[in-house]
Design an enzyme around this catalytic site. Structure first.
Site, PDB file in Angstrom:
ATOM      1  N   GLU A  96      37.068  70.587  -9.705  1.00  9.76           N
ATOM      2  CA  GLU A  96      37.900  71.498 -10.501  1.00  9.76           C
ATOM      3  C   GLU A  96      38.924  72.254  -9.657  1.00  9.76           C
ATOM      4  OE1 GLU A  96      34.618  74.358  -9.204  1.00  9.76           O
ATOM      5  OE2 GLU A  96      35.192  72.253  -9.062  1.00  9.76           O
ATOM      6  N   CYS A 109      28.867  72.346  -6.834  1.00 19.09           N
ATOM      7  CA  CYS A 109      28.665  73.163  -5.634  1.00 19.09           C
ATOM      8  C   CYS A 109      27.356  73.939  -5.737  1.00 19.09           C
ATOM      9  CB  CYS A 109      29.867  74.073  -5.388  1.00 19.09           C
ATOM     10  SG  CYS A 109      29.872  74.805  -3.728  1.00 19.09           S
ATOM     11  N   HIS A 121      34.179  70.174  -5.160  1.00 15.69           N
ATOM     12  CA  HIS A 121      34.852  70.902  -6.245  1.00 15.69           C
ATOM     13  C   HIS A 121      35.898  70.020  -6.929  1.00 15.69           C
ATOM     14  CE1 HIS A 121      33.251  74.996  -5.883  1.00 15.69           C
ATOM     15  NE2 HIS A 121      33.172  74.758  -4.578  1.00 15.69           N
TER      16      HIS A 121
END
Length: 257
Positions: free
Chosen positions: A230, A127, A228
């Site tokens: 994660e 990001c 993202h």
């Protein structure tokens, strides 16, 4: 249907520096708490893959201390956070959705990326980290995206704004090879994007509305993704494979040396 594949593990004792923006956001406790869950997942997944992973806050350390703390890292992940200050890419302030800028963090993360490119240290940007890679190499950012396609959102709770959408991975890129597929369903929440590419970069993935979703350096083992992997709602295979790419690139560099 997802393609089953196994991510390469880190060599024993390999050190991963997870570089975040800051460990303190008293002005934005809800946002900070969510960012912490994202950063903690990067560390947890890295440790499961065999890395010795450590979180380092760029705004708290500054340029010199962050460069010193990451000097011996086998690989680096630059994670998400606030917008980069626009003067770093030659643009004016006052754009829609502009928030707080952390100039010390900007300078420190830009320095880490430039050194990684120069020395060939494997680095993944997520990001903001993806945007830092581009700006570090002289690229620009699209300062604010509209939301006509429902893919880019810049106000409100980050968790609520996370949007699932498809990206197309570019043929003959390391990213496509690492993820073992031509497209992927990803999660993102951002209102900026890569504009003009930085020196030595190529596009590795596009969103369906034509924005750059990933970049990679043509020679250095440096990759950035706008999404993202994660996030707890992301497909579980993404983060292990991206961390596995760091391990594989590090192994290649050691063999070449």
């Amino acid at each position: 249907m997802p393609i089953e594949t196994r991510a390469p593990g880190a060599r024993p004792g390999a050190r991963l520096a997870v570089v975040e923006v800051t460990r303190r956001r008293p002005h934005a406790p809800e946002y900070h708490a969510y960012v912490q869950t994202l950063n903690e997942r990067v560390v947890a997944e890295a440790r499961r893959a065999g890395w010795s992973a450590e979180r380092l806050a760029a705004d708290d350390l500054g340029v010199d201390a962050l460069l010193a703390a990451t000097r011996d890292a086998d690989a680096v992940v630059v994670v998400g956070g606030e917008d980069l200050a626009p003067h770093h890419y030659g643009a004016p302030a006052g754009y829609p959705g502009e928030g707080r800028h952390l100039e010390v963090a900007d300078a420190a993360q830009l320095a880490v990326v430039r050194r990684a490119v120069r020395l060939g240290t494997p680095l993944l940007g997520i990001c903001r980290g993806h945007q830092v890679i581009n700006v570090a190499l002289g690229g620009t950012l699209v300062q604010h995206l509209d939301d006509e396609a429902g893919l880019h959102r810049g106000t409100g709770s980050v968790e609520q704004l996370m949007t699932d959408h498809e990206v197309d991975l570019v043929a003959d890129t390391r990213l496509r090879e690492a993820l073992v597929r031509s497209s992927a369903l990803v999660r993102s929440a951002h209102h900026q994007a890569v504009g003009l590419l930085g020196e030595g970069l190529r596009v590795a993935a596009w969103s369906r509305d034509g924005e750059v979703e990933a970049v990679e350096h043509v020679t250095a083992p440096v990759t950035g993704v706008q999404w993202h992997p994660e996030d707890r709602g992301a497909e579980a295979w993404q983060l292990p494979l991206l961390l596995g790419q760091l391990a594989a690139r590090g192994a290649s560099a050691r063999r070449a040396a």
